[in-house]
Motif scaffolding. Structure first.
Motif, PDB file in Angstrom:
ATOM      1  N   ASP A   1      -1.718  -4.072   5.279  1.00  0.00           N
ATOM      2  CA  ASP A   1      -1.002  -4.337   4.024  1.00  0.00           C
ATOM      3  C   ASP A   1      -1.755  -5.314   3.133  1.00  0.00           C
ATOM      4  OD1 ASP A   1       1.138  -3.853   2.341  1.00  0.00           O
ATOM      5  OD2 ASP A   1       2.214  -5.639   3.004  1.00  0.00           O
TER       6      ASP A   1
ATOM      7  N   SER B   1      -0.155   5.453  -2.281  1.00  0.00           N
ATOM      8  CA  SER B   1       1.271   5.640  -2.059  1.00  0.00           C
ATOM      9  C   SER B   1       1.827   6.801  -2.877  1.00  0.00           C
ATOM     10  CB  SER B   1       2.034   4.355  -2.403  1.00  0.00           C
ATOM     11  OG  SER B   1       1.917   4.083  -3.793  1.00  0.00           O
TER      12      SER B   1
ATOM     13  N   TRP C   1      -1.799   7.427   3.477  1.00  0.00           N
ATOM     14  CA  TRP C   1      -1.160   6.127   3.292  1.00  0.00           C
ATOM     15  C   TRP C   1      -0.834   5.480   4.633  1.00  0.00           C
ATOM     16  CZ3 TRP C   1       3.710   4.493   4.858  1.00  0.00           C
ATOM     17  CH2 TRP C   1       4.115   3.241   4.374  1.00  0.00           C
TER      18      TRP C   1
ATOM     19  N   TYR D   1      -2.281   1.950   6.060  1.00  0.00           N
ATOM     20  CA  TYR D   1      -1.322   0.882   6.334  1.00  0.00           C
ATOM     21  C   TYR D   1      -1.404   0.404   7.778  1.00  0.00           C
ATOM     22  CZ  TYR D   1       3.105  -1.663   6.314  1.00  0.00           C
ATOM     23  OH  TYR D   1       4.069  -2.638   6.408  1.00  0.00           O
ATOM     24  N   ARG D   2      -1.647   1.334   8.715  1.00  0.00           N
ATOM     25  CA  ARG D   2      -1.612   0.988  10.139  1.00  0.00           C
ATOM     26  C   ARG D   2      -2.969   0.634  10.722  1.00  0.00           C
ATOM     27  NH1 ARG D   2       3.405  -0.482  11.620  1.00  0.00           N
ATOM     28  NH2 ARG D   2       4.969   1.006  10.860  1.00  0.00           N
TER      29      ARG D   2
ATOM     30  N   SER E   1      -5.712  -1.604  -1.699  1.00  0.00           N
ATOM     31  CA  SER E   1      -4.630  -1.749  -0.723  1.00  0.00           C
ATOM     32  C   SER E   1      -3.956  -0.390  -0.517  1.00  0.00           C
ATOM     33  CB  SER E   1      -3.608  -2.783  -1.211  1.00  0.00           C
ATOM     34  OG  SER E   1      -2.877  -2.265  -2.304  1.00  0.00           O
ATOM     35  N   PRO E   2      -3.083  -0.272   0.488  1.00  0.00           N
ATOM     36  CA  PRO E   2      -2.398   1.010   0.710  1.00  0.00           C
ATOM     37  C   PRO E   2      -1.567   1.479  -0.473  1.00  0.00           C
ATOM     38  CG  PRO E   2      -2.214  -0.361   2.664  1.00  0.00           C
ATOM     39  CD  PRO E   2      -2.821  -1.210   1.599  1.00  0.00           C
TER      40      PRO E   2
END
Length: 332
Positions: free
Chosen positions: A133, A234, A120, A124-125, A229-230
Motif C-alpha cells: 500500500d 484500481s 491490483w 497490493y499484496r 501505488s496500487p
C-alpha cells in the motif's frame, strides 16, 4: 475551419505556462495532458472498436511499476527501464487480448474488470516487490537532452511533445483504411466477416495498440508523480478514465481530451472550493447523459450544424430547400 481550430488549440497549449501564471496550474495542465493520453488509448477500444473495458488502468500501473522497479532495484537508466516497461506491458496486453477477445459486450467488460483486479491485488499484496500500500517512492524524472524536467514548465512542454506525437499518430491511424476497418468491426462485425475481414485479428491489434498507448501514459504518470501505488491500477482509476471518454465523446479525437480536462479540473480546482466535489462530478455526468448523450464534442458539433441551417421559407418544407431537385430519369 478544422485546421484553423487545430492550430489555435495547439497555440493555446504552447502558451499555457504563460497563461497559467503559476507552477500549480502548470502542473494541473500537465495532469490534464497525461490523463488525455490515457483516455486516447482507452478511446481506441471504447469509441472505435466498440469494446468497453474496466481494467485499462492495469496497463498504466503495470508500466509505472516496471519502470520504477527497474530503476530502483536494478539501477537501470530511464531510457532502458522505459523501453523495457513499454515492451513488457505490450506483451501483457497481447496475451490478455487472446483471452478477453473470446467474448464481447458485457462478458468482455467483466473479463477486463477481472484482469484489472488481479493486477491490483498483486500490486497490493506483493509488498516485497511493489511496496504494498505504500507503493514505490524515491523515483526520479529523466533528463532527455540534458533538460531539467524538475521544472514545472519544462516538464509540461515535455508532456505536451509526447501528447502531440501520440495524438497525431492516433489521428493518422484511425483515419487510415485499417482505422475504417476497426469502425466496421464495431458497427457491422458479421458483414465485415462476410466481406473477408478477420474481425478478431483487427480487434486484437487494436487491443495491443491500446495497451501500448496506456503504457506510454503510465510512464508519463510515474515521471510526473515520481511515485506509484496500487491506486494507479484500481477499478476507480479505470472507471474515471472511462468517464472521461464518455463525457468528451467516444469515437472522436478531441472528445477524450475534453473529458480529461473536465475531470482533472473538477478534481484539482473545484475540490479546493467545494468539499463534495465528487457529487458535483456526478451531477455533471448526469447532465451530459441526459442532454448530451453522445458526449460534449459531438453535442457541440450538432449545435453548430443546427445554427448553420438556413431557415425554411413560409409554406415551404425545409427539406425542399436543403435538397436540390433531381431529374425525373434519375428519380426513376
Amino acid at each position: 475551419m478544422k485546421r484553423i481550430a487545430l492550430a489555435l488549440f495547439v497555440a493555446v497549449l504552447a502558451c499555457m505556462p504563460a497563461i497559467a501564471g503559476g507552477d500549480y496550474f502548470i502542473n494541473v495542465a500537465s495532469q490534464v495532458l497525461i490523463a488525455a493520453l490515457f483516455a486516447l488509448s482507452l478511446n481506441l477500444l471504447v469509441g472505435y472498436a466498440g469494446l468497453t473495458s474496466l481494467g485499462h488502468a492495469g496497463y498504466l500501473g503495470l508500466a509505472g511499476y516496471l519502470s520504477g522497479w527497474l530503476a530502483l532495484n536494478m539501477q537501470w537508466d530511464h531510457f532502458s527501464s522505459g523501453i523495457a516497461a513499454l515492451a513488457l506491458t505490450t506483451v501483457m496486453a497481447a496475451l490478455f487480448g487472446l483471452v478477453a477477445l473470446r467474448a464481447t459486450g458485457l462478458s468482455f467488460l467483466m473479463i477486463t474488470l477481472a484482469f484489472g483486479q488481479i493486477l491490483w491485488g498483486i500490486a497490493y499484496r506483493w509488498a516485497s516487490v511493489t511496496g504494498g500500500d505504500n507503493g514505490l517512492s524515491g523515483l526520479t524524472r529523466p533528463a532527455p537532452f540534458g533538460l531539467d524536467l524538475g521544472n514545472a514548465s519544462t516538464f509540461y512542454y515535455f508532456t505536451l511533445a509526447v501528447f502531440l506525437l501520440v495524438w497525431g499518430l492516433v489521428a493518422l491511424w484511425v483515419r487510415s483504411p485499417f482505422g475504417a476497418s476497426i469502425c466496421g468491426t464495431r458497427d457491422q462485425p458479421r458483414r465485415m466477416s462476410a466481406l473477408g475481414y478477420n474481425v478478431w485479428l483487427i480487434r486484437w491489434i487494436t487491443f495491443i495498440v491500446s495497451g501500448f498507448l496506456g503504457a506510454v501514459a503510465g510512464l508519463m504518470y510515474v515521471y510526473y508523480h515520481q511515485f506509484i501505488s496500487p491506486h494507479s491500477l484500481s477499478l476507480a482509476n479505470s472507471a474515471e478514465m472511462l468517464l472521461m471518454v464518455i463525457a468528451g465523446g467516444p469515437g472522436t479525437l478531441v472528445g477524450p481530451v475534453v473529458g480529461a480536462a473536465l475531470v482533472v479540473l473538477l478534481k484539482n480546482v473545484a475540490s479546493a472550493y467545494i468539499d463534495r466535489w465528487i457529487m458535483l462530478l456526478g451531477f455533471v455526468f448526469i447532465f451530459i447523459v441526459m442532454f448530451v448523450p453522445g458526449g460534449l464534442v459531438p453535442g457541440f458539433r450538432r449545435a453548430v450544424q443546427r445554427m448553420r441551417r438556413k431557415p425554411s421559407a413560409p409554406g415551404q418544407p425545409a427539406a425542399a430547400i436543403n435538397q436540390p431537385a433531381r431529374p425525373l430519369k434519375e428519380a426513376r
